[in-house]
Design a protein around this motif. Structure first.
Motif, PDB file in Angstrom:
ATOM      1  N   GLU A  37       0.905  -1.321  -0.161  1.00  0.00           N
ATOM      2  CA  GLU A  37      -0.042   0.117   0.026  1.00  0.00           C
ATOM      3  C   GLU A  37       0.728   1.283  -0.014  1.00  0.00           C
ATOM      4  N   ALA A  38       2.143   1.227   0.162  1.00  0.00           N
ATOM      5  CA  ALA A  38       2.873   2.284   0.476  1.00  0.00           C
ATOM      6  C   ALA A  38       4.492   1.961   0.216  1.00  0.00           C
ATOM      7  N   ARG A  39       5.216   3.138   0.233  1.00  0.00           N
ATOM      8  CA  ARG A  39       6.685   3.057   0.220  1.00  0.00           C
ATOM      9  C   ARG A  39       7.021   3.594   1.464  1.00  0.00           C
ATOM     10  N   VAL A  40       8.000   2.981   2.209  1.00  0.00           N
ATOM     11  CA  VAL A  40       8.364   3.486   3.700  1.00  0.00           C
ATOM     12  C   VAL A  40       9.808   3.579   3.661  1.00  0.00           C
ATOM     13  N   ILE A  41      10.285   4.501   4.520  1.00  0.00           N
ATOM     14  CA  ILE A  41      11.868   4.507   5.008  1.00  0.00           C
ATOM     15  C   ILE A  41      11.945   3.952   6.299  1.00  0.00           C
ATOM     16  N   VAL A  42      12.894   3.105   6.442  1.00  0.00           N
ATOM     17  CA  VAL A  42      13.050   2.521   7.831  1.00  0.00           C
ATOM     18  C   VAL A  42      14.249   3.415   8.390  1.00  0.00           C
ATOM     19  N   ALA A  43      14.357   3.666   9.632  1.00  0.00           N
ATOM     20  CA  ALA A  43      15.244   4.809   9.987  1.00  0.00           C
ATOM     21  C   ALA A  43      15.213   4.606  11.751  1.00  0.00           C
ATOM     22  N   TRP A  44      16.236   5.236  12.080  1.00  0.00           N
ATOM     23  CA  TRP A  44      16.373   5.388  13.465  1.00  0.00           C
ATOM     24  C   TRP A  44      16.075   6.920  13.704  1.00  0.00           C
ATOM     25  N   CYS A  45      14.834   7.014  14.795  1.00  0.00           N
ATOM     26  CA  CYS A  45      14.412   8.359  14.860  1.00  0.00           C
ATOM     27  C   CYS A  45      15.029   9.143  16.318  1.00  0.00           C
ATOM     28  N   GLU A  46      15.623  10.122  16.163  1.00  0.00           N
ATOM     29  CA  GLU A  46      16.121  10.870  17.535  1.00  0.00           C
ATOM     30  C   GLU A  46      15.181  11.205  18.216  1.00  0.00           C
ATOM     31  N   LEU A  47      13.900  11.713  17.845  1.00  0.00           N
ATOM     32  CA  LEU A  47      12.993  12.108  18.714  1.00  0.00           C
ATOM     33  C   LEU A  47      12.332  10.966  19.350  1.00  0.00           C
ATOM     34  N   ARG A  48      12.042   9.873  18.772  1.00  0.00           N
ATOM     35  CA  ARG A  48      11.783   8.557  19.793  1.00  0.00           C
ATOM     36  C   ARG A  48      12.579   7.679  20.364  1.00  0.00           C
ATOM     37  N   GLY A  49      13.892   7.960  19.883  1.00  0.00           N
ATOM     38  CA  GLY A  49      15.183   7.223  20.304  1.00  0.00           C
ATOM     39  C   GLY A  49      14.717   5.653  20.069  1.00  0.00           C
ATOM     40  N   ALA A  50      14.171   5.358  18.977  1.00  0.00           N
ATOM     41  CA  ALA A  50      13.935   3.986  18.572  1.00  0.00           C
ATOM     42  C   ALA A  50      13.761   3.901  17.168  1.00  0.00           C
ATOM     43  N   TYR A  51      13.600   2.784  16.484  1.00  0.00           N
ATOM     44  CA  TYR A  51      13.331   2.648  15.081  1.00  0.00           C
ATOM     45  C   TYR A  51      12.064   2.981  14.732  1.00  0.00           C
ATOM     46  N   ARG A  52      11.936   3.611  13.661  1.00  0.00           N
ATOM     47  CA  ARG A  52      10.596   3.936  13.057  1.00  0.00           C
ATOM     48  C   ARG A  52      10.428   3.562  11.339  1.00  0.00           C
ATOM     49  N   THR A  53       9.287   3.572  11.078  1.00  0.00           N
ATOM     50  CA  THR A  53       9.027   3.436   9.530  1.00  0.00           C
ATOM     51  C   THR A  53       8.101   4.647   9.213  1.00  0.00           C
ATOM     52  N   PHE A  54       8.516   5.344   8.141  1.00  0.00           N
ATOM     53  CA  PHE A  54       8.014   6.457   7.963  1.00  0.00           C
ATOM     54  C   PHE A  54       7.378   6.469   6.367  1.00  0.00           C
ATOM     55  N   ARG A  55       6.232   6.386   6.329  1.00  0.00           N
ATOM     56  CA  ARG A  55       5.581   6.464   4.664  1.00  0.00           C
ATOM     57  C   ARG A  55       6.065   7.713   4.140  1.00  0.00           C
ATOM     58  N   THR A  56       6.729   7.382   2.816  1.00  0.00           N
ATOM     59  CA  THR A  56       7.313   8.475   2.043  1.00  0.00           C
ATOM     60  C   THR A  56       6.275   9.449   1.470  1.00  0.00           C
ATOM     61  N   ASP A  57       5.169   9.088   1.393  1.00  0.00           N
ATOM     62  CA  ASP A  57       4.022   9.980   0.996  1.00  0.00           C
ATOM     63  C   ASP A  57       3.537  11.009   1.871  1.00  0.00           C
ATOM     64  N   ARG A  58       3.975  10.679   3.185  1.00  0.00           N
ATOM     65  CA  ARG A  58       3.552  11.641   4.169  1.00  0.00           C
ATOM     66  C   ARG A  58       4.843  12.489   4.741  1.00  0.00           C
ATOM     67  N   ILE A  59       5.866  12.591   3.926  1.00  0.00           N
ATOM     68  CA  ILE A  59       7.024  13.172   4.148  1.00  0.00           C
ATOM     69  C   ILE A  59       6.927  14.309   3.198  1.00  0.00           C
ATOM     70  N   ALA A  60       6.513  15.843   3.949  1.00  0.00           N
ATOM     71  CA  ALA A  60       6.374  17.005   3.386  1.00  0.00           C
ATOM     72  C   ALA A  60       7.697  17.526   2.777  1.00  0.00           C
ATOM     73  N   ALA A  61       8.915  17.395   3.518  1.00  0.00           N
ATOM     74  CA  ALA A  61       9.987  17.925   3.197  1.00  0.00           C
ATOM     75  C   ALA A  61      11.131  17.325   3.635  1.00  0.00           C
ATOM     76  N   ALA A  62      12.253  17.100   3.105  1.00  0.00           N
ATOM     77  CA  ALA A  62      13.492  16.332   3.743  1.00  0.00           C
ATOM     78  C   ALA A  62      14.684  17.030   3.156  1.00  0.00           C
ATOM     79  N   ALA A  63      15.565  17.166   4.270  1.00  0.00           N
ATOM     80  CA  ALA A  63      16.952  17.717   3.864  1.00  0.00           C
ATOM     81  C   ALA A  63      18.194  17.268   4.610  1.00  0.00           C
ATOM     82  N   GLU A  64      19.205  16.900   4.229  1.00  0.00           N
ATOM     83  CA  GLU A  64      20.278  16.360   4.916  1.00  0.00           C
ATOM     84  C   GLU A  64      20.809  17.444   5.971  1.00  0.00           C
ATOM     85  N   HIS A  65      21.044  16.777   7.064  1.00  0.00           N
ATOM     86  CA  HIS A  65      21.286  17.692   8.424  1.00  0.00           C
ATOM     87  C   HIS A  65      22.733  18.295   8.398  1.00  0.00           C
ATOM     88  N   GLY A  66      23.754  17.604   7.545  1.00  0.00           N
ATOM     89  CA  GLY A  66      25.040  18.041   7.467  1.00  0.00           C
ATOM     90  C   GLY A  66      25.859  17.048   8.133  1.00  0.00           C
TER      91      GLY A  66
END
Length: 239
Positions: free
Chosen positions: A178-207
């Motif tokens: 049903e969707a494409r997802v990105i598997v990632a470690w989320c610093e806010l949650r301090g845990a692994y999370r999966t994010f649907r790519t169609d729900r990401i409004a903007a993305a930029a490298e942090h440096g």
């Protein structure tokens, strides 16, 4: 099978083994006696194949040997074609073009029997379906960040339309029904999370690059997924 075919098959089998494998296992896989296998190993070694063996441990093919990459039988050909056609259905423009290019390269070097399996496969990927939701951020942004281990700052809306900003360590892209997802470690949650790519409004490298090796993080995520799947089905947007 002819002796030449058996020797090439032995090389292919060894190339597919990540760890040393015993003569008994190799002989059983090739359906020959261990005595024949020892002769074949000796002949290949004499011809320059970098085969390393130790008593009680087994044989392993070291790096440095070039083998023709497409000694494929009909089943192997159809498996590859099925996978590439599935990618063509499910991937973005970059992946679809890559699948088409790969299929053309494969077709150019197959023998006549495998060519027939390519033209008239017995395996089909099924209907394309309704497609994925539209992405605001191109998948190439995520692919590049994954390859370079770059931290990503994303603007995200979850299933309840709650917006948040996340700093994530992107590990892999997943293609679900049903969707494409990105598997990632989320610093806010301090845990692994999966994010649907169609729900990401903007993305930029942090440096910054995230620490450690991506393969180690991904291996740990797979372990957690295996444990979770034993108790509850996987949901791609639990953030």
């Amino acid at each position: 099978m002819s002796r030449t075919t058996r020797l090439l098959t032995l090389l292919q089998v060894l190339r597919g083994k990540k760890r040393p494998v015993t003569a008994a296992v190799l002989a059983a896989e090739l359906e020959v006696s261990e005595r024949t296998l020892y002769r074949d190993i000796a002949e290949l070694s004499a011809l320059g194949a970098p085969i390393h063996g130790e008593a009680g441990i087994g044989y392993v093919l070291r790096s440095g040997l070039f083998l023709p990459p497409l000694m494929l039988n009909a089943d192997e050909t159809e498996a590859i074609v099925l996978g590439l056609r599935y990618v063509d259905q499910r991937g973005d423009e970059v992946l679809s073009q890559a699948a088409a290019d790969a299929l053309a390269k494969i077709a150019a070097v197959l023998d006549p029997a495998s060519q027939e399996a390519l033209r008239n496969p017995t395996l089909l990927p099924g209907p394309s379906g309704y497609g994925y939701p539209q992405n605001t951020v191109p998948l190439n942004v995520f692919r590049q960040a994954i390859r370079s281990q770059a931290k990503l700052q994303i603007d995200y809306s979850d299933a309840a339309q709650t917006s948040s900003q996340r700093l994530i360590w992107p590990l892999a892209l997943g293609f679900l029904n049903e969707a494409r997802v990105i598997v990632a470690w989320c610093e806010l949650r301090g845990a692994y999370r999966t994010f649907r790519t169609d729900r990401i409004a903007a993305a930029a490298e942090h440096g910054e690059r995230y620490p450690g090796r991506r393969s180690d993080w991904l291996r740990e995520w797979r372990k957690l997924m295996e444990q979770q799947n034993e108790s509850a089905p996987f949901t791609p947007d639990k953030n």
